[in-house]
Enzyme design. Structure first.
Site, PDB file in Angstrom:
ATOM      1  N   ASN A   7      70.035  62.044   7.306  1.00  0.00           N
ATOM      2  CA  ASN A   7      69.253  63.871   6.925  1.00  0.00           C
ATOM      3  C   ASN A   7      68.615  64.074   8.016  1.00  0.00           C
ATOM      4  O   ASN A   7      67.386  64.510   8.655  1.00  0.00           O
ATOM      5  CB  ASN A   7      68.710  64.232   5.940  1.00  0.00           C
ATOM      6  N   ARG A  61      74.018  65.221   6.241  1.00  0.00           N
ATOM      7  CA  ARG A  61      73.416  65.771   5.365  1.00  0.00           C
ATOM      8  C   ARG A  61      73.328  67.403   6.559  1.00  0.00           C
ATOM      9  O   ARG A  61      73.281  67.298   7.668  1.00  0.00           O
ATOM     10  CB  ARG A  61      71.994  65.943   5.050  1.00  0.00           C
ATOM     11  N   HIS A 150      70.292  73.819  -0.016  1.00  0.00           N
ATOM     12  CA  HIS A 150      69.065  72.827  -0.779  1.00  0.00           C
ATOM     13  C   HIS A 150      70.058  72.610  -1.365  1.00  0.00           C
ATOM     14  O   HIS A 150      69.400  72.137  -2.591  1.00  0.00           O
ATOM     15  CB  HIS A 150      68.054  74.049  -1.469  1.00  0.00           C
ATOM     16  N   ARG A 211      59.594  80.800   7.239  1.00  0.00           N
ATOM     17  CA  ARG A 211      60.979  82.161   6.810  1.00  0.00           C
ATOM     18  C   ARG A 211      60.413  83.411   6.657  1.00  0.00           C
ATOM     19  O   ARG A 211      59.456  82.812   4.911  1.00  0.00           O
ATOM     20  CB  ARG A 211      61.703  81.610   6.433  1.00  0.00           C
ATOM     21  N   GLU A 353      67.543  64.132  -2.046  1.00  0.00           N
ATOM     22  CA  GLU A 353      68.906  64.198  -1.608  1.00  0.00           C
ATOM     23  C   GLU A 353      69.729  62.866  -1.003  1.00  0.00           C
ATOM     24  O   GLU A 353      70.862  63.161  -1.097  1.00  0.00           O
ATOM     25  CB  GLU A 353      68.344  65.331   0.151  1.00  0.00           C
TER      26      GLU A 353
HETATM   27  C1  LIG Z   1      68.268  74.585   4.195  1.00  0.00           C
HETATM   28  C2  LIG Z   1      66.460  74.820   4.374  1.00  0.00           C
HETATM   29  O1  LIG Z   1      65.715  75.547   4.105  1.00  0.00           O
HETATM   30  O2  LIG Z   1      66.249  73.249   4.975  1.00  0.00           O
HETATM   31  P1  LIG Z   1      64.902  72.999   4.872  1.00  0.00           P
HETATM   32  O3  LIG Z   1      64.244  72.911   3.522  1.00  0.00           O
HETATM   33  O4  LIG Z   1      65.548  71.351   5.079  1.00  0.00           O
HETATM   34  O5  LIG Z   1      64.455  73.921   6.229  1.00  0.00           O
HETATM   35 MG   LIG Z   2      63.518  70.594   2.769  1.00  0.00          MG
END
Ligand SMILES: CC(=O)OP(=O)(O)O
Ligand SMILES: [Mg+2]
Ligand SMILES: Nc1ncnc2c1ncn2[C@@H]1O[C@H](COP(=O)(O)OP(=O)(O)O)[C@@H](O)[C@H]1O
Length: 392
Positions: A7, A61, A150, A211, A353
């Site tokens: 991963n 992944r 996710h 984000r 995961e």
């Molecule tokens: C797709 C995604 O946001 O994954 P992560 O939580 O690992 O940043």
């Molecule tokens: Mg994560």
């Protein structure tokens, strides 16, 4: 059969080993995977080979499967090209996966390489949930739609919820809240995702560590037209300098919780925005699931922060959800934390995961064997699991 489960995240690398379907060993490294060299990989692979002898299968992944991959796939040059094509749609996630796939295909050429996609769990979302209300050309020519991410975590969470509640997964309406540095919700009905908060890319939806989650789509265009920022700079700021970092100058939820407890206004606002968004979107997911039997929390925040869970759950009181303060504070994994008068179960799950990856890889290898046996006119092999001759 030995499987190496990889991963490769934006800032971490998690690897585990499964032998005959059981994960027996795991390791997590905080590292930028894309920058790793063969010389750094060699001792790691030696460590894993010492545990598992030969590695027969490497399972990766991969965040984005786009329209090409609705399920796990055995990686060949064509699949590799498809995964690379999606790099722009998951700029924090696809590059480390691509780098690791390329490297391990080269370093372990005898092993079968399999990609498991975050998007696959959402592949059966109804059109009304995945369609953006945008011009036909954008939808049908450019393929702009919601994919969701996710999936490996959400799939594990709903299966675990069914096990904990001792209920049939196909009868449960579940909202899975995977709250890590990336965060998303999935509404699950009949065992598959019917709605989710991430969209075309993993930027949509909840407020995350760095984000922004959902904002007015006009903001990006306005910034490009009215400031000296380029399109690339705007996107980078929304991906890497927004979210909790943008609001409170810190990506760590535990620090922000501590600062908010000392009445620091920036931290209080960050928690307010974060939980307002999360609770509102959980409400939306409950509607998509057609009601709620279980709400599941997972991910670094969902698993380890009683304060964050409580802030969301307080806002969900109008849905009849009630949590037990003491059980919430205990922070035990794979446990229910609702009170008896709660309208639905509330479960904290230590998501895995890697276990979903084992399951998907075994199902794919079984299918391949079956096709090969059929092509050669032989008896098809037994299904994975108990040896029962049913499809997985
Ligand atoms: C797709 C995604 O946001 O994954 P992560 O939580 O690992 O940043
Ligand atoms: Mg994560
Ligand atoms: N004890 C804790 N209290 C609050 N937040 C925590 C705690 N431990 C970890 N976290 C948060 O979990 C997030 C990371 O989640 P994780 O699922 O490990 O990340 P990733 O998405 O990179 O796999 C960070 O925001 C971190 O601050």
């Amino acid at each position: 059969m030995s499987m190496l489960l990889v991963n490769a995240g934006s800032s971490s690398l998690k690897i585990s080993i499964a032998v005959d379907g059981e994960v027996i060993y795991g390791r997590s490294l905080a590292t930028s995977v894309s920058a790793m060299t063969d010389a750094e990989w060699e001792p790691l692979l030696a460590e894993f080979t010492a545990v598992a002898d030969d590695i027969d299968v490497v399972v990766h992944r991969v965040a984005h499967g786009g329209r090409l991959f609705g399920e796990a796939a055995i990686v060949d040059d064509r699949v590799m090209a498809g995964i690379e094509e999606l790099t722009d749609l998951a700029p924090l996630h696809q590059p480390p996966s691509v780098a690791t796939l390329e490297r391990l295909r080269r370093m372990l050429p005898e092993a079968t390489q399999i990609a498991c996609f975050d998007t696959a769990f959402h592949a059966r979302m109804p059109a009304e949930a995945y369609t953006y209300a945008i011009p036909e050309e954008w939808r049908n020519v450019y393929g702009v739609r919601r994919y969701g991410f996710h999936g490996l975590a959400h799939e594990y969470n709903v299966r675990e919820a069914a096990t904990i509640l001792d209920r049939d997964l196909l009868e449960l309406r579940v909202v899975s809240a995977h709250l890590g540095s990336g965060a998303s919700l999935a509404a699950v009905r009949d065992g598959h995702s019917v709605d989710t908060t991430m969209g075309f890319t993993p930027l949509e939806g909840l407020v995350m560590s760095t984000r922004s989650g959902t904002i007015d789509p006009a903001v990006s265009a306005w910034l490009v037209a009215n400031t000296d920022l380029s399109v690339r700079e705007v996107i980078t700021k929304l991906e890497r300098e927004s979210g909790l970092l943008g609001l409170a100058g810190d990506t760590r939820m535990e620090n922000i919780v501590e600062r908010a407890a000392s009445a620091e206004p920036e931290a209080q606002l960050a928690l307010g925005v974060w939980s307002h968004r999360a609770a509102g979107m959980i409400g939306q997911m409950v509607i998509s699931a057609g009601g709620l039997d279980a709400l599941v929390f997972s991910g670094g925040i969902g698993e380890h922060s009683p304060v964050a869970r409580a802030m969301i759950l307080e806002r969900l009181r109008p849905l009849g959800l009630r949590f037990d303060e003491r059980l919430n504070q205990r922070n035990e994994m794979d446990r229910e934390i609702q009170t008896e008068d709660s309208s639905a179960a509330i479960i904290v799950v230590a998501t895995r995961e890697d276990i979903t990856m084992v399951r998907q890889a075994e199902a794919l290898l079984w299918l391949r064997e079956q096709h090969e046996a059929e092509a050669e006119g032989q008896q098809p092999p037994l299904a994975p699991g108990e040896g029962q001759p049913a499809a997985p």
